[in-house]
Design an enzyme around this catalytic site. Structure first.
Site, PDB file in Angstrom:
ATOM      1  N   ASP A  49       0.886  -1.248   0.023  1.00 32.03           N
ATOM      2  CA  ASP A  49       0.209   0.045   0.050  1.00 32.03           C
ATOM      3  C   ASP A  49       0.871   1.277   0.023  1.00 32.03           C
ATOM      4  O   ASP A  49       0.240   2.484  -0.296  1.00 32.03           O
ATOM      5  CB  ASP A  49      -1.183  -0.040   1.227  1.00 32.03           C
ATOM      6  CG  ASP A  49      -0.244  -0.178   2.428  1.00 32.03           C
ATOM      7  OD1 ASP A  49       0.889  -0.295   2.571  1.00 32.03           O
ATOM      8  OD2 ASP A  49      -1.180  -0.256   3.473  1.00 32.03           O
ATOM      9  N   GLU A 186       8.984  -4.547  10.955  1.00 34.52           N
ATOM     10  CA  GLU A 186       8.905  -3.223  10.417  1.00 34.52           C
ATOM     11  C   GLU A 186       9.427  -2.350  11.662  1.00 34.52           C
ATOM     12  O   GLU A 186       8.915  -2.011  12.499  1.00 34.52           O
ATOM     13  CB  GLU A 186       7.833  -2.600   9.713  1.00 34.52           C
ATOM     14  CG  GLU A 186       8.446  -1.355   8.919  1.00 34.52           C
ATOM     15  CD  GLU A 186       7.493  -0.779   8.174  1.00 34.52           C
ATOM     16  OE1 GLU A 186       7.778   0.570   7.772  1.00 34.52           O
ATOM     17  OE2 GLU A 186       6.605  -1.283   7.590  1.00 34.52           O
TER      18      GLU A 186
END
Length: 277
Positions: A49, A186
């Site tokens: 995204d 992440e």
């Protein structure tokens, strides 16, 4: 098996089986030409995204839509033969309920040919991951810095420091137990990323985490120097295509204005070469 030796794209179960072996290689892609360049070198390619930021100029990933993900997913699928395609579920397409997540995940897979979907969230999304996995939707999880939750996280901060470490470990274990075949970590501290990698049975894919993860992923526009609005610490630029491209465009503009382009070799004569009058 190395990516270059494969004859067809791996299945999610094969990615899971790479746990503890040769590091898994991945990049994001948003177009057919870019997908073709990375196909032979990546184990899986993610239509992230992040496309909302690097391709559409939005300030965050929150503007990504299902239509956007499907369009770019279809484009990337046309460029892949030996890398598995994974597509992100965008913000507001899965958080409401497992049923909503299934409808949108099934649509993404059916319309793009993706082998799996990726969604963000740890313990709070475990029920949804379990629901999807039991219904034929392979799920790649994503914990740590989850850009879709950037407003509740308070910015793009490193995750896993201090008291947050135990929750992040719990998140990773929860998505693994729920049936995810791999998990992206992440912007997680190196020590915690290494611990998670040791303690869960599914591959960890690092982005700003640790070289000890089972694999790595980067946004391709970051590592090629195409996206230059900012550069995260964890990005290594392997090329400077942004500045090279700008220089090329400037040279083109100068030649057009000086009437140096097109030159004789770029235009067409009245008759094809070799024909007599």
């Amino acid at each position: 098996m190395s990516a270059t030796a494969r004859q067809k794209a791996p299945m999610p179960a094969e990615i899971r089986a790479m746990k503890g072996g040769t590091p898994i290689v991945s990049l994001t892609a948003y177009s057919t030409p870019m997908a073709r360049m990375m196909d032979a070198h990546c184990d899986f390619v993610l239509v992230g995204d992040s496309v909302a930021m690097v391709q559409h100029g939005h300030s965050s990933t929150l503007s990504a839509t299902m239509e956007m993900m499907i369009l770019h997913g279809q484009a990337v699928a046309r460029g892949l033969e030996t890398a598995m395609l994974v597509v992100d579920l965008p913000f507001r397409s899965y958080e409401e309920s497992p049923e909503q997540a299934f409808r949108n995940a099934a649509r993404l897979m059916a319309e793009t040919g993706a082998g799996a979907i990726k969604l963000e969230g740890g313990e709070t999304m475990a029920e949804t991951i379990h629901f999807l996995s039991r219904r034929g939707i392979p799920v790649m999880a994503h914990v740590g810095l989850t850009p879709q939750a950037i407003h509740t996280l308070g910015g793009y901060k490193v995750q896993g420091r201090g008291a947050g470490a135990q929750q992040l470990l719990a998140d990773a274990k929860a998505v693994s137990d729920a049936g995810a075949f791999s998990v992206v970590l992440e912007k997680v501290t190196e020590t915690l990323a290494d611990r998670i990698t040791r303690e869960i049975p599914i591959p960890t894919i690092g982005i700003g985490a640790s070289a000890g993860c089972d694999g790595q992923i980067l946004v391709v526009d970051d590592m090629l120097g195409l996206f230059t609005a900012f550069k995260p610490k964890f990005v290594k630029r392997y090329a400077q295509l942004g500045s090279d491209g700008e220089a090329a465009i400037a040279a083109y503009a100068a030649e057009v204005r000086a009437r140096e382009f097109p030159a004789a070799e770029h235009v067409f004569a009245d008759e094809a070469p070799g024909k007599s009058a």
